[in-house]
Design a protein around this motif. Structure first.
Motif, PDB file in Angstrom:
ATOM      1  N   VAL A 201      76.256  94.287  21.623  1.00 52.61           N
ATOM      2  CA  VAL A 201      77.614  94.699  21.946  1.00 52.61           C
ATOM      3  C   VAL A 201      77.557  95.724  23.066  1.00 52.61           C
ATOM      4  O   VAL A 201      76.586  96.478  23.190  1.00 52.61           O
ATOM      5  N   SER A 202      78.572  95.744  23.898  1.00 50.42           N
ATOM      6  CA  SER A 202      78.568  96.637  25.057  1.00 50.42           C
ATOM      7  C   SER A 202      78.716  98.091  24.660  1.00 50.42           C
ATOM      8  O   SER A 202      78.222  98.981  25.363  1.00 50.42           O
ATOM      9  N   ALA A 203      79.376  98.366  23.536  1.00 51.03           N
ATOM     10  CA  ALA A 203      79.599  99.757  23.111  1.00 51.03           C
ATOM     11  C   ALA A 203      79.508  99.827  21.594  1.00 51.03           C
ATOM     12  O   ALA A 203      80.505  99.549  20.903  1.00 51.03           O
ATOM     13  N   PRO A 204      78.348 100.185  21.041  1.00 50.46           N
ATOM     14  CA  PRO A 204      78.244 100.312  19.576  1.00 50.46           C
ATOM     15  C   PRO A 204      79.105 101.446  19.022  1.00 50.46           C
ATOM     16  O   PRO A 204      79.401 101.460  17.835  1.00 50.46           O
ATOM     17  N   VAL A 205      79.470 102.404  19.860  1.00 46.56           N
ATOM     18  CA  VAL A 205      80.449 103.427  19.488  1.00 46.56           C
ATOM     19  C   VAL A 205      81.650 103.261  20.419  1.00 46.56           C
ATOM     20  O   VAL A 205      81.501 103.208  21.642  1.00 46.56           O
ATOM     21  N   ASP A 228      82.632  87.257  12.874  1.00 44.63           N
ATOM     22  CA  ASP A 228      83.439  88.108  11.992  1.00 44.63           C
ATOM     23  C   ASP A 228      83.156  89.545  12.404  1.00 44.63           C
ATOM     24  O   ASP A 228      82.078  90.080  12.157  1.00 44.63           O
ATOM     25  N   PHE A 229      84.149  90.190  13.042  1.00 46.37           N
ATOM     26  CA  PHE A 229      83.920  91.512  13.634  1.00 46.37           C
ATOM     27  C   PHE A 229      84.155  92.669  12.667  1.00 46.37           C
ATOM     28  O   PHE A 229      83.720  93.788  12.951  1.00 46.37           O
ATOM     29  N   ASP A 230      84.858  92.443  11.563  1.00 43.97           N
ATOM     30  CA  ASP A 230      85.243  93.555  10.706  1.00 43.97           C
ATOM     31  C   ASP A 230      84.810  93.401   9.258  1.00 43.97           C
ATOM     32  O   ASP A 230      85.282  94.134   8.381  1.00 43.97           O
ATOM     33  N   GLY A 231      83.901  92.466   8.987  1.00 40.10           N
ATOM     34  CA  GLY A 231      83.323  92.350   7.657  1.00 40.10           C
ATOM     35  C   GLY A 231      84.258  91.850   6.581  1.00 40.10           C
ATOM     36  O   GLY A 231      83.991  92.056   5.389  1.00 40.10           O
ATOM     37  N   ASP A 232      85.356  91.148   6.945  1.00 36.01           N
ATOM     38  CA  ASP A 232      86.297  90.665   5.934  1.00 36.01           C
ATOM     39  C   ASP A 232      86.091  89.179   5.627  1.00 36.01           C
ATOM     40  O   ASP A 232      86.935  88.565   4.949  1.00 36.01           O
ATOM     41  N   ASN A 233      84.984  88.592   6.133  1.00 37.29           N
ATOM     42  CA  ASN A 233      84.648  87.181   5.890  1.00 37.29           C
ATOM     43  C   ASN A 233      85.673  86.217   6.471  1.00 37.29           C
ATOM     44  O   ASN A 233      85.786  85.073   6.018  1.00 37.29           O
ATOM     45  N   VAL A 234      86.408  86.682   7.460  1.00 38.57           N
ATOM     46  CA  VAL A 234      87.353  85.830   8.181  1.00 38.57           C
ATOM     47  C   VAL A 234      86.857  85.675   9.606  1.00 38.57           C
ATOM     48  O   VAL A 234      86.495  86.661  10.263  1.00 38.57           O
ATOM     49  N   LEU A 249      90.116 103.250  12.811  1.00 38.97           N
ATOM     50  CA  LEU A 249      88.853 103.969  12.741  1.00 38.97           C
ATOM     51  C   LEU A 249      87.989 103.403  11.618  1.00 38.97           C
ATOM     52  O   LEU A 249      88.481 102.859  10.642  1.00 38.97           O
ATOM     53  N   GLY A 250      86.674 103.552  11.781  1.00 41.09           N
ATOM     54  CA  GLY A 250      85.793 103.121  10.709  1.00 41.09           C
ATOM     55  C   GLY A 250      84.457 102.617  11.212  1.00 41.09           C
ATOM     56  O   GLY A 250      84.170 102.599  12.417  1.00 41.09           O
ATOM     57  N   SER A 251      83.609 102.198  10.252  1.00 45.06           N
ATOM     58  CA  SER A 251      82.298 101.618  10.526  1.00 45.06           C
ATOM     59  C   SER A 251      82.360 100.143  10.142  1.00 45.06           C
ATOM     60  O   SER A 251      82.752  99.808   9.015  1.00 45.06           O
ATOM     61  N   TYR A 252      81.965  99.263  11.036  1.00 49.84           N
ATOM     62  CA  TYR A 252      82.198  97.831  10.844  1.00 49.84           C
ATOM     63  C   TYR A 252      80.898  97.027  10.870  1.00 49.84           C
ATOM     64  O   TYR A 252      80.062  97.198  11.767  1.00 49.84           O
ATOM     65  N   ASP A 253      80.750  96.140   9.848  1.00 46.75           N
ATOM     66  CA  ASP A 253      79.696  95.125   9.862  1.00 46.75           C
ATOM     67  C   ASP A 253      80.161  93.979  10.747  1.00 46.75           C
ATOM     68  O   ASP A 253      81.343  93.601  10.735  1.00 46.75           O
ATOM     69  N   VAL A 254      79.223  93.401  11.501  1.00 47.76           N
ATOM     70  CA  VAL A 254      79.541  92.270  12.370  1.00 47.76           C
ATOM     71  C   VAL A 254      78.618  91.117  12.014  1.00 47.76           C
ATOM     72  O   VAL A 254      77.398  91.300  11.863  1.00 47.76           O
ATOM     73  N   THR A 255      79.180  89.902  11.877  1.00 42.78           N
ATOM     74  CA  THR A 255      78.424  88.712  11.491  1.00 42.78           C
ATOM     75  C   THR A 255      78.625  87.618  12.529  1.00 42.78           C
ATOM     76  O   THR A 255      79.746  87.379  12.982  1.00 42.78           O
ATOM     77  N   VAL A 273      79.246  98.606  14.552  1.00 43.84           N
ATOM     78  CA  VAL A 273      80.213  99.223  15.469  1.00 43.84           C
ATOM     79  C   VAL A 273      80.865 100.399  14.756  1.00 43.84           C
ATOM     80  O   VAL A 273      81.320 100.272  13.618  1.00 43.84           O
ATOM     81  N   GLN A 274      80.889 101.535  15.441  1.00 43.29           N
ATOM     82  CA  GLN A 274      81.556 102.728  14.930  1.00 43.29           C
ATOM     83  C   GLN A 274      82.786 102.997  15.796  1.00 43.29           C
ATOM     84  O   GLN A 274      82.669 103.117  17.015  1.00 43.29           O
ATOM     85  N   VAL A 275      83.942 103.068  15.162  1.00 40.03           N
ATOM     86  CA  VAL A 275      85.186 103.368  15.871  1.00 40.03           C
ATOM     87  C   VAL A 275      85.564 104.812  15.532  1.00 40.03           C
ATOM     88  O   VAL A 275      85.807 105.135  14.364  1.00 40.03           O
ATOM     89  N   VAL A 276      85.578 105.677  16.532  1.00 35.56           N
ATOM     90  CA  VAL A 276      85.697 107.118  16.306  1.00 35.56           C
ATOM     91  C   VAL A 276      86.897 107.681  17.066  1.00 35.56           C
ATOM     92  O   VAL A 276      87.472 107.028  17.931  1.00 35.56           O
TER      93      VAL A 276
END
Length: 593
Positions: A201-205, A228-234, A249-255, A273-276
């Motif tokens: 990813v271009s920006a992990p934060v 799946d960018f936000d870990g919701d299995n969608v 904001l938050g910390s996100y698993d990416v699949t 990915v960390q959204v701060v």
């Protein structure tokens, strides 16, 4: 007749199956004969194969035969490659690739040679001939490919690579090159197997409502992608290299799930990915205890690495740690970038300060501080001329943004960038004490770092105005005495300097490069005096005066018995004990008559 027709049909079916099985078996995949000789074998079937007891023979006309028998429990997975080379280090291969070594492979460029792969029962699985060899492998290496890969003359071939998953038993399956190093340890161009998912990813934060780029790095030539960018299995995207914007904001698993005609693979990267919330100013990061503010985003290419910690062989600018730009190994050119997101909305003037030093880093165009408002990314400060000693860098971001049309917005980025090919201490960059702040008003006769000022009672200029910031001198005083007051923070030592004005030099010297000599007529210390009281001027900095204990401390000095006709300049230096900063007040030129 009916029975004969059935037999023919069965034979055709058997032949068709036989070709398909062989095309997706374990085959010789790559041969290199240019010094670091090696062979690569590949499993083009969909299932793992046990290679225990299999042998690989390598022959060259006029040279001994080299061979290897694979030891017990040697397995080759579906679409896996194995490298057989002369050493454990050459050629370089991916860390997870199996390698076996033989003492010598006697292949000689422009000389006939062969390579045979037999299974544990001695049945030939593949045979490759090149250069019309006369010395052939021993035993019973059946010859699925008995043709010759042509070499010779001035067009000597030394790299041979299978170019697809299909084996036609002809040299059409192969690409040949007179030079090169091959592609040891990976499938060749034109080949594919079960894909292996990977991405970056271009920006992990990042911050909310800021688009970031995801890039597919999967091996095995996928034909479809599910993200799946936000870990919701969608599934959020089916593009290969999508752009996504986080709104919370938050910390996100990416699949990422990738698929091709051979199968599917899925990779989940946890907290990828960390959204701060970007910090506001004033901002300071000293990287204490090896930690970074959450608004930093670190990215590296190839073997580059960025981390906060104790610089090896160096001392940090302050404290025990700094931010280091380095590499995990030598040789490959890497690019390190540490990006700080900061909220500059509503700010009209802003300054960036930091300490920086190189570690014998060669100059590159990517070495420096870049700034970005999301639309433009510009080089603000070059690091190509850094040395291996700490340098304090001060950059007027507000003025730079105004001059270049940059928007000081809520997602502004400071990008510290470094490019090279060796780790610290051969190459590398170290930064420390990163500050972003609003500077004090310019041209007010006060220091950039500490609030200090000087007032002089008595004297008028040609316009009839008393000494003040912005008033042009010289100032004339008919008395032989002056009362001077130095104001600053409490308990700050100060020095009042008086000396002849040299109009060819700067009296108000730039912050960070204080040169007392610039006030003197000949740029030395001999024509300067330090005034501690009005009676005993001294020529060395061996005495100090200190402001008082009030909220804004001040101390006055009374100068008496000034000689008529004196043309001099008064300027005060105020020192802040809590940090090595010197404040320089305005300089006032006086003529006594």
């Amino acid at each position: 007749m009916k029975n004969c027709t059935m037999i023919v049909a069965i034979l055709l079916l058997v032949l068709t199956f036989s070709v398909s099985t062989k095309a997706q078996g374990v085959l010789i995949n790559e041969i290199v004969t240019n010094g670091n000789d090696y062979v690569e074998i590949v499993n083009l079937s969909a299932s793992p194969v046990n290679l225990t007891g299999w042998t690989l023979q390598m022959t060259t006309d006029g040279a001994p035969t080299s061979s290897i028998t694979f030891p017990g429990t040697t397995m080759i997975a579906a679409f896996e490659v194995i490298v057989i080379s002369e050493t454990q280090t050459q050629p370089s291969i991916p860390f997870n690739v199996q390698r076996f070594t033989v003492s010598n492979i006697f292949w000689i460029v422009n000389t006939g040679g062969a390579c045979a792969l037999n299974d544990a029962n001695g049945v030939g699985q593949d045979l490759i001939l090149f250069g019309n060899p006369t010395t052939l492998p021993t035993g019973a290496p059946l010859s699925p490919f008995s043709g010759s890969v042509p070499t010779g003359g001035t067009n000597t071939q030394d790299v041979f690579q299978r170019t697809s998953n299909v084996d036609t038993d002809t040299d059409v399956d192969w690409a040949m090159s007179a030079t090169g190093t091959g592609s040891p340890g990976i499938l060749n161009q034109g080949q594919s197997g079960i894909p292996s998912a990977d991405f970056t990813v271009s920006a992990p934060v990042t911050i909310t409502n800021s688009a970031i780029q995801f890039t597919d790095l999967s091996l095995g030539t996928p034909t479809s992608w599910q993200w799946d960018f936000d870990g919701d299995n969608v599934v959020d995207s089916t593009m290969q290299n999508p752009v996504f914007t986080y709104t919370a904001l938050g910390s996100y698993d990416v699949t990422l799930t990738v698929t091709n005609g051979f199968g599917t693979d899925t990779l989940t990267q946890t907290a990828f990915v960390q959204v701060v919330i970007p910090p506001t100013i004033p901002f300071l990061d000293e990287f204490t205890n090896g930690t970074l503010h959450p608004a930093w985003s670190l990215t590296s290419t190839n073997n580059g690495i960025i981390f906060a910690g104790q610089p090896p062989s160096f001392s940090p600018a302050s404290g025990g740690d700094a931010l280091l730009f380095s590499a995990t190994s030598s040789g490959s050119v890497y690019l390190n970038q540490a990006t700080l997101f900061i909220d500059l909305s509503g700010v009209t003037g802003v300054e960036v300060r930091y300490q920086a030093r190189e570690a014998s880093d060669e100059p590159d165009a990517n070495d420096g501080l870049f700034v970005s408002d999301g639309n433009q990314t510009l080089l603000a400060v070059s690091h190509q001329n850094l040395t291996n000693t700490w340098t304090e860098i001060t950059f007027n971001l507000g003025a730079f943004a105004l001059a270049n049309g940059l928007n000081l917005n809520s997602s502004f980025q400071l990008i510290f960038s470094q490019q090279d090919n060796f780790p610290i201490a051969t190459d590398g960059l170290i930064i420390d004490d990163v500050q972003v702040l609003v500077p004090p008003p310019a041209d007010v006769g006060q220091a950039n770092r500490v609030t200090s000022s000087m007032t002089i009672a008595g004297g008028l200029n040609l316009n009839g105005n008393p000494p003040d910031v912005g008033e042009n001198g010289p100032f004339f005083v008919s008395s032989t005495q002056l009362d001077i007051t130095i104001s600053g923070m409490p308990f700050q030592p100060w020095i009042l300097i008086a000396g002849p004005l040299n109009r060819n030099n700067h009296v108000f010297v730039p912050e960070g490069s204080l040169d007392i000599g610039t006030m003197g007529a000949v740029n030395d210390y001999s024509d300067l005096i330090v005034i501690i009281d009005g009676l005993n001027p001294v020529s060395l900095f061996d005495l100090f005066a200190v402001t008082g204990a009030t909220v804004t401390g001040s101390l006055s000095v009374h100068l008496d018995n000034l000689p008529p006709g004196l043309l001099t300049t008064f300027q005060a230096l105020v020192y802040q004990p809590s940090a090595p900063f010197v404040g320089i007040t305005a300089a006032f030129e006086f003529t006594i008559f």
